[in-house]
Design a protein around this motif. Structure first.
Motif, PDB file in Angstrom:
ATOM      1  N   GLN B  37       0.862  -1.182   0.000  1.00 24.56           N
ATOM      2  CA  GLN B  37       0.000   0.000   0.000  1.00 24.56           C
ATOM      3  C   GLN B  37       0.893   1.225   0.000  1.00 24.56           C
ATOM      4  OE1 GLN B  37      -1.594   1.496   3.822  1.00 24.56           O
ATOM      5  NE2 GLN B  37      -3.624   1.072   2.985  1.00 24.56           N
ATOM      6  N   GLN B  38       0.558   2.218  -0.798  1.00 22.36           N
ATOM      7  CA  GLN B  38       1.311   3.460  -0.778  1.00 22.36           C
ATOM      8  C   GLN B  38       0.371   4.653  -0.759  1.00 22.36           C
ATOM      9  OE1 GLN B  38       3.795   4.581  -4.174  1.00 22.36           O
ATOM     10  NE2 GLN B  38       5.349   5.393  -2.766  1.00 22.36           N
ATOM     11  N   LYS B  39       0.595   5.522   0.202  1.00 20.46           N
ATOM     12  CA  LYS B  39      -0.152   6.772   0.304  1.00 20.46           C
ATOM     13  C   LYS B  39       0.718   7.904  -0.208  1.00 20.46           C
ATOM     14  CE  LYS B  39      -2.837   5.033   4.177  1.00 20.46           C
ATOM     15  NZ  LYS B  39      -3.229   5.207   5.587  1.00 20.46           N
ATOM     16  N   GLU B  81      -8.709   5.332   5.880  1.00 22.55           N
ATOM     17  CA  GLU B  81      -7.243   5.267   5.750  1.00 22.55           C
ATOM     18  C   GLU B  81      -6.777   4.285   4.675  1.00 22.55           C
ATOM     19  OE1 GLU B  81      -8.987   4.557   8.466  1.00 22.55           O
ATOM     20  OE2 GLU B  81      -8.193   2.812   9.544  1.00 22.55           O
ATOM     21  N   ALA B  84      -5.735   4.620  -1.181  1.00 20.00           N
ATOM     22  CA  ALA B  84      -4.303   4.646  -1.484  1.00 20.00           C
ATOM     23  C   ALA B  84      -4.084   3.936  -2.816  1.00 20.00           C
ATOM     24  CB  ALA B  84      -3.529   3.926  -0.377  1.00 20.00           C
ATOM     25  N   LYS B 103      -5.291   2.357  -8.017  1.00 19.79           N
ATOM     26  CA  LYS B 103      -5.637   3.437  -7.100  1.00 19.79           C
ATOM     27  C   LYS B 103      -7.044   3.192  -6.579  1.00 19.79           C
ATOM     28  CE  LYS B 103      -5.994   8.464  -6.751  1.00 19.79           C
ATOM     29  NZ  LYS B 103      -5.873   9.750  -7.477  1.00 19.79           N
TER      30      LYS B 103
END
Lengths: 117, 106
Positions: B37-39, B81, B84, B103
């Motif tokens: 996961q990347q924010k 949350e 991402a 995304k």
């Protein structure tokens, strides 16, 4: 706790070289390899290579083979990634990651390398 | 090299809904697949390895499945949350390769 802390942002001119460092702590350094992954602005993740901290062997992506050198210093628990003959296509955030089984499980915060004349 | 293809490119969901992300390998990779996961502005975070094993501290709402060439990441009930970008990565062969990302947005 496991931490990987990378060196700061760099601005380089085309044709120059850059060396990014990655300081590991919170685990036994030689028990894991270090992977390097980069991400160009607005793009996905690109695997660059892997360095064995114990035996000092490496495996590089073909795209950067010949321009990249990944090394480790077991005395300081640091890993390094040097990339030469930079072009604008090398502008990216560079990440190091602790790699024990083929995938990074802990990552550094990233180092922005900007290549611009 | 093994090409990893993720779909869809963008997934629009509402909080509380289930999200299903797909990843396909160009050849069999057994279960040597990881999900991240990347924010924005952050480093990737490992969610799943071995196709289905949650990494340390990852909530149970994240689950992975599949083997061979077809893999799925499921988020059972999306929390705020969780919005991402998600990447899959194979580690069966050198070079390691990532998918292009999915995304997950509201």
């Amino acid at each position: 706790q496991v931490q990987l802390v990378q060196s700061g942002a760099e601005v380089k001119k085309p044709g120059a070289s850059v060396k990014v460092s990655c300081k590991a702590s919170g685990y036994t350094f030689i028990n894991y390899g270090i992977s390097w992954v980069r991400q160009a602005p607005g793009q996905g993740l690109e695997w660059m290579g892997w360095s064995n901290t114990y035996r000092a062997n490496t495996n590089y992506a073909q795209k950067v083979q010949g321009r990249v050198t990944m090394t480790t210093d077991t005395s300081t628990s640091k890993a390094y990634m040097e990339l030469r003959s930079l072009t604008s296509d090398d502008t990216a955030v560079y990440y190091c990651g602790r790699d024990g089984g083929g995938y990074p499980d802990y990552w550094g915060q990233g180092t922005l390398v900007t290549v611009s004349s | 090299e093994i090409v990893m293809t993720q779909s869809p490119a963008t997934l629009s969901v509402s909080p509380g809904e289930r999200a299903t992300l797909s990843c396909r390998a160009s050849q069999s990779i057994s279960s040597t697949l990881a999900w991240y996961q990347q924010k924005p502005g952050q480093a990737p975070r490992l969610l799943i390895y071995g196709a289905s094993t949650r990494a340390t501290g990852i909530p149970a709402r994240f689950s992975g499945s599949g083997s061979g060439t077809e893999f799925t990441l499921t988020i059972s009930s999306l929390q705020s949350e969780d919005f991402a970008v998600y990447y899959c990565q194979q580690y069966n062969n050198w070079p390691r390769t990532f998918g292009q990302g999915t995304k997950v947005e509201i």
